[in-house]
Write a protein that holds these residues in place. Structure first.
Motif, PDB file in Angstrom:
ATOM      1  N   GLN A  35       0.985  -1.311  -0.047  1.00 33.54           N
ATOM      2  CA  GLN A  35       0.125   0.013   0.200  1.00 33.54           C
ATOM      3  C   GLN A  35       0.814   1.355  -0.042  1.00 33.54           C
ATOM      4  O   GLN A  35       1.880   1.303   0.638  1.00 33.54           O
ATOM      5  CB  GLN A  35      -0.746   0.041   1.398  1.00 33.54           C
ATOM      6  N   THR A  36       0.201   2.208  -0.595  1.00 37.04           N
ATOM      7  CA  THR A  36       1.205   3.530  -0.504  1.00 37.04           C
ATOM      8  C   THR A  36      -0.004   4.657  -0.503  1.00 37.04           C
ATOM      9  O   THR A  36      -1.020   4.537  -1.146  1.00 37.04           O
ATOM     10  CB  THR A  36       2.018   3.919  -1.772  1.00 37.04           C
ATOM     11  N   PRO A  37       0.217   5.684   0.221  1.00 35.60           N
ATOM     12  CA  PRO A  37       1.478   5.763   0.996  1.00 35.60           C
ATOM     13  C   PRO A  37       1.245   5.030   2.261  1.00 35.60           C
ATOM     14  O   PRO A  37       0.074   4.486   2.817  1.00 35.60           O
ATOM     15  CB  PRO A  37       1.518   7.578   1.152  1.00 35.60           C
ATOM     16  N   LYS A  38       2.263   4.862   3.081  1.00 36.90           N
ATOM     17  CA  LYS A  38       1.972   4.604   4.570  1.00 36.90           C
ATOM     18  C   LYS A  38       1.659   5.437   5.485  1.00 36.90           C
ATOM     19  O   LYS A  38       0.934   5.188   6.396  1.00 36.90           O
ATOM     20  CB  LYS A  38       3.653   4.063   5.182  1.00 36.90           C
ATOM     21  N   TYR A  39       1.986   6.754   5.470  1.00 35.66           N
ATOM     22  CA  TYR A  39       1.327   7.899   6.201  1.00 35.66           C
ATOM     23  C   TYR A  39       0.740   8.852   5.149  1.00 35.66           C
ATOM     24  O   TYR A  39       1.156   9.376   4.397  1.00 35.66           O
ATOM     25  CB  TYR A  39       2.481   8.575   6.932  1.00 35.66           C
ATOM     26  N   LEU A  40      -0.163   9.532   5.825  1.00 32.37           N
ATOM     27  CA  LEU A  40      -1.097  10.460   5.122  1.00 32.37           C
ATOM     28  C   LEU A  40      -1.491  11.418   5.900  1.00 32.37           C
ATOM     29  O   LEU A  40      -2.556  11.202   6.897  1.00 32.37           O
ATOM     30  CB  LEU A  40      -2.119   9.817   4.156  1.00 32.37           C
ATOM     31  N   VAL A  41      -0.953  12.715   6.085  1.00 37.75           N
ATOM     32  CA  VAL A  41      -1.596  13.919   6.783  1.00 37.75           C
ATOM     33  C   VAL A  41      -2.107  14.963   6.000  1.00 37.75           C
ATOM     34  O   VAL A  41      -1.533  15.405   5.057  1.00 37.75           O
ATOM     35  CB  VAL A  41      -0.524  14.256   7.656  1.00 37.75           C
ATOM     36  N   THR A  42      -3.503  15.183   6.332  1.00 35.81           N
ATOM     37  CA  THR A  42      -4.092  16.273   5.459  1.00 35.81           C
ATOM     38  C   THR A  42      -4.961  16.828   6.171  1.00 35.81           C
ATOM     39  O   THR A  42      -5.382  16.596   7.070  1.00 35.81           O
ATOM     40  CB  THR A  42      -4.777  15.308   4.373  1.00 35.81           C
TER      41      THR A  42
ATOM     42  N   MET B 191      -8.829  18.980   6.735  1.00 34.95           N
ATOM     43  CA  MET B 191     -10.276  18.630   6.574  1.00 34.95           C
ATOM     44  C   MET B 191     -10.750  19.104   5.131  1.00 34.95           C
ATOM     45  O   MET B 191     -10.204  20.310   4.781  1.00 34.95           O
ATOM     46  CB  MET B 191     -11.175  19.349   7.682  1.00 34.95           C
ATOM     47  N   GLY B 192     -11.564  18.394   4.493  1.00 34.99           N
ATOM     48  CA  GLY B 192     -12.050  19.094   3.346  1.00 34.99           C
ATOM     49  C   GLY B 192     -11.212  18.762   1.931  1.00 34.99           C
ATOM     50  O   GLY B 192     -11.864  18.576   1.070  1.00 34.99           O
ATOM     51  N   ASN B 193     -10.083  18.181   2.221  1.00 31.92           N
ATOM     52  CA  ASN B 193      -9.346  17.591   1.305  1.00 31.92           C
ATOM     53  C   ASN B 193      -9.623  16.421   0.586  1.00 31.92           C
ATOM     54  O   ASN B 193     -10.519  15.380   1.219  1.00 31.92           O
ATOM     55  CB  ASN B 193      -7.933  17.683   1.481  1.00 31.92           C
ATOM     56  N   ASP B 194      -9.353  15.788  -0.711  1.00 28.12           N
ATOM     57  CA  ASP B 194      -9.930  14.716  -1.312  1.00 28.12           C
ATOM     58  C   ASP B 194      -8.383  13.842  -1.399  1.00 28.12           C
ATOM     59  O   ASP B 194      -7.071  14.601  -1.697  1.00 28.12           O
ATOM     60  CB  ASP B 194     -10.066  14.852  -2.803  1.00 28.12           C
ATOM     61  N   LYS B 195      -8.251  12.668  -0.975  1.00 24.14           N
ATOM     62  CA  LYS B 195      -7.047  11.828  -0.917  1.00 24.14           C
ATOM     63  C   LYS B 195      -7.273  10.613  -1.703  1.00 24.14           C
ATOM     64  O   LYS B 195      -8.444  10.098  -1.480  1.00 24.14           O
ATOM     65  CB  LYS B 195      -6.241  11.798   0.370  1.00 24.14           C
ATOM     66  N   SER B 196      -6.200   9.723  -1.940  1.00 25.90           N
ATOM     67  CA  SER B 196      -6.355   8.356  -2.605  1.00 25.90           C
ATOM     68  C   SER B 196      -5.286   7.598  -1.814  1.00 25.90           C
ATOM     69  O   SER B 196      -4.088   7.968  -1.504  1.00 25.90           O
ATOM     70  CB  SER B 196      -6.017   8.427  -3.901  1.00 25.90           C
ATOM     71  N   ILE B 197      -5.699   6.336  -1.688  1.00 24.57           N
ATOM     72  CA  ILE B 197      -4.616   5.324  -1.146  1.00 24.57           C
ATOM     73  C   ILE B 197      -4.460   4.210  -2.000  1.00 24.57           C
ATOM     74  O   ILE B 197      -5.572   3.751  -2.809  1.00 24.57           O
ATOM     75  CB  ILE B 197      -5.161   4.744   0.239  1.00 24.57           C
ATOM     76  N   LYS B 198      -3.279   3.650  -2.581  1.00 27.20           N
ATOM     77  CA  LYS B 198      -3.300   2.934  -3.542  1.00 27.20           C
ATOM     78  C   LYS B 198      -2.767   1.553  -2.896  1.00 27.20           C
ATOM     79  O   LYS B 198      -1.963   1.334  -1.956  1.00 27.20           O
ATOM     80  CB  LYS B 198      -2.333   3.279  -4.544  1.00 27.20           C
ATOM     81  N   CYS B 199      -3.231   0.485  -3.710  1.00 27.77           N
ATOM     82  CA  CYS B 199      -2.924  -0.892  -3.101  1.00 27.77           C
ATOM     83  C   CYS B 199      -2.736  -1.863  -4.122  1.00 27.77           C
ATOM     84  O   CYS B 199      -3.368  -1.988  -5.367  1.00 27.77           O
ATOM     85  CB  CYS B 199      -4.184  -1.578  -2.343  1.00 27.77           C
TER      86      CYS B 199
ATOM     87  N   LEU C 250      -8.410   3.479  -2.868  1.00 24.02           N
ATOM     88  CA  LEU C 250      -9.424   3.773  -2.296  1.00 24.02           C
ATOM     89  C   LEU C 250      -9.420   5.405  -2.434  1.00 24.02           C
ATOM     90  O   LEU C 250      -8.270   6.167  -1.898  1.00 24.02           O
ATOM     91  CB  LEU C 250      -9.331   3.494  -0.866  1.00 24.02           C
ATOM     92  N   HIS C 251     -10.352   6.206  -2.800  1.00 26.25           N
ATOM     93  CA  HIS C 251     -10.507   7.652  -3.083  1.00 26.25           C
ATOM     94  C   HIS C 251     -11.297   7.966  -1.806  1.00 26.25           C
ATOM     95  O   HIS C 251     -12.485   7.679  -1.705  1.00 26.25           O
ATOM     96  CB  HIS C 251     -10.744   7.866  -4.168  1.00 26.25           C
TER      97      HIS C 251
END
Lengths: 116, 111
Positions: A6-13, A15-23, A76-77
Motif C-alpha cells: 500500500q502507498t502511502p504509509k502515512y498520510l496527513v491532510t 479537513m475537506g481535502n480529497d486523497k487516494s490510497i493505492k494497493c 481507495l479515494h
C-alpha cells in the motif's frame, strides 16, 4: 517479494481535502478488500472486489469510493475528508475461486491517515 | 449479526510463563475461525484457520483450539518476540468471504 503493498504509509491532510490510497497485490489473488482499523485496534471491513466486481459494500459514507482497475489493484479515494476519517486503512487480498471458501486474507502494512 | 469477543484485552507474561487467550464468537454457520498476529505498524499476519469444533493446530509455541462457542490460543513458554496483538476473526456462511474481527488481545512478554 510476494506481498500486498500500500502507498502511502502515512498520510496527513486537512479537513475537506480529497486523497487516494493505492494497493497492489502480486499474490495472484482474485479478491481484494479495504478494512479500517480504529484507535482501539478494531478492524472493520469497508469494501471487497472480486475480479474487479464490487461484492461487499458496507455502510460507509459515499465520500469513500473504491476503484479496481484490474484484479491486482484496488484503490481507495476519499472526498471531503473529516476528522473522524482518521484511522489506519488496510488493504488485503485472498483467493476465492478454486480454493476453500474460507481461504485466509493477506494484509498490507496499512496507511495511517491523519486528518487535521 | 456475527460477533467476536476477545479476552483479556491485555496480558503481561514473564518469559516462559504459559497462558491462553480467549475468543468467543456468535455466528450463523461458521465457515472458519482465523487467528492473526499484528505487530506495531504492520498488517495482521495469518497464523491459523480452524474449521470445526474439536480441531487443533500448532505452530512453534502457539496452539489454537476450537469449540462450538469459542477458540483458545495457547502460548507455551512464550518468548519476548511473541509480544504482539493477537486477533481472532470469523467467517460465516452468510457473510461471503468477509471476516468479522474481535478487538484483539495485546500480549507483552517480559524477559
Amino acid at each position: 517479494d510476494t506481498a500486498v503493498s500500500q502507498t502511502p504509509k502515512y498520510l496527513v491532510t486537512q479537513m475537506g481535502n480529497d486523497k487516494s490510497i493505492k494497493c497492489e497485490q502480486n499474490l495472484g489473488h482474485d479478491t481484494m478488500y479495504w478494512y479500517k482499523q480504529d484507535s482501539k485496534k478494531f478492524l472493520k471491513i469497508m469494501f471487497s472486489y472480486n475480479n474487479k466486481e464490487l461484492i461487499i459494500n458496507e455502510t460507509v459514507p459515499n465520500r469513500f469510493s473504491p476503484k479496481s482497475p484490474d484484479k491486482a489493484h484496488l484503490n481507495l479515494h476519499i472526498n471531503s475528508l473529516e476528522l473522524g476519517d482518521s484511522a489506519v486503512y488496510f488493504c488485503a487480498s485472498s483467493q476465492r475461486q478454486g480454493r476453500p471458501y474460507n481461504s485466509p486474507l493477506h494484509f498490507g502494512n496499512g496507511t495511517r491517515l491523519t486528518v487535521t | 449479526e456475527d460477533q467476536v469477543t476477545q479476552s483479556p484485552e491485555a496480558l503481561r507474561l514473564q518469559e516462559g510463563e504459559s497462558s491462553s487467550l480467549n475468543c468467543s464468537y456468535t455466528v450463523s454457520g461458521l465457515r472458519g475461525l482465523f487467528w492473526y498476529r499484528q505487530d506495531p505498524g504492520k498488517g495482521p499476519e495469518f497464523l491459523f484457520t480452524l474449521y470445526s469444533a474439536g480441531e487443533e493446530k500448532e505452530k512453534e509455541r502457539l496452539k489454537a483450539t476450537l469449540t462450538k462457542k469459542e477458540s483458545f490460543l495457547h502460548i507455551t513458554a512464550p518468548k519476548p518476540e511473541d509480544s504482539a496483538t493477537y486477533l481472532c476473526a470469523v467467517q460465516a456462511g452468510t457473510s461471503g468471504s468477509r471476516l468479522t474481527f474481535g478487538e484483539g488481545t495485546q500480549l507483552t512478554v517480559n524477559p
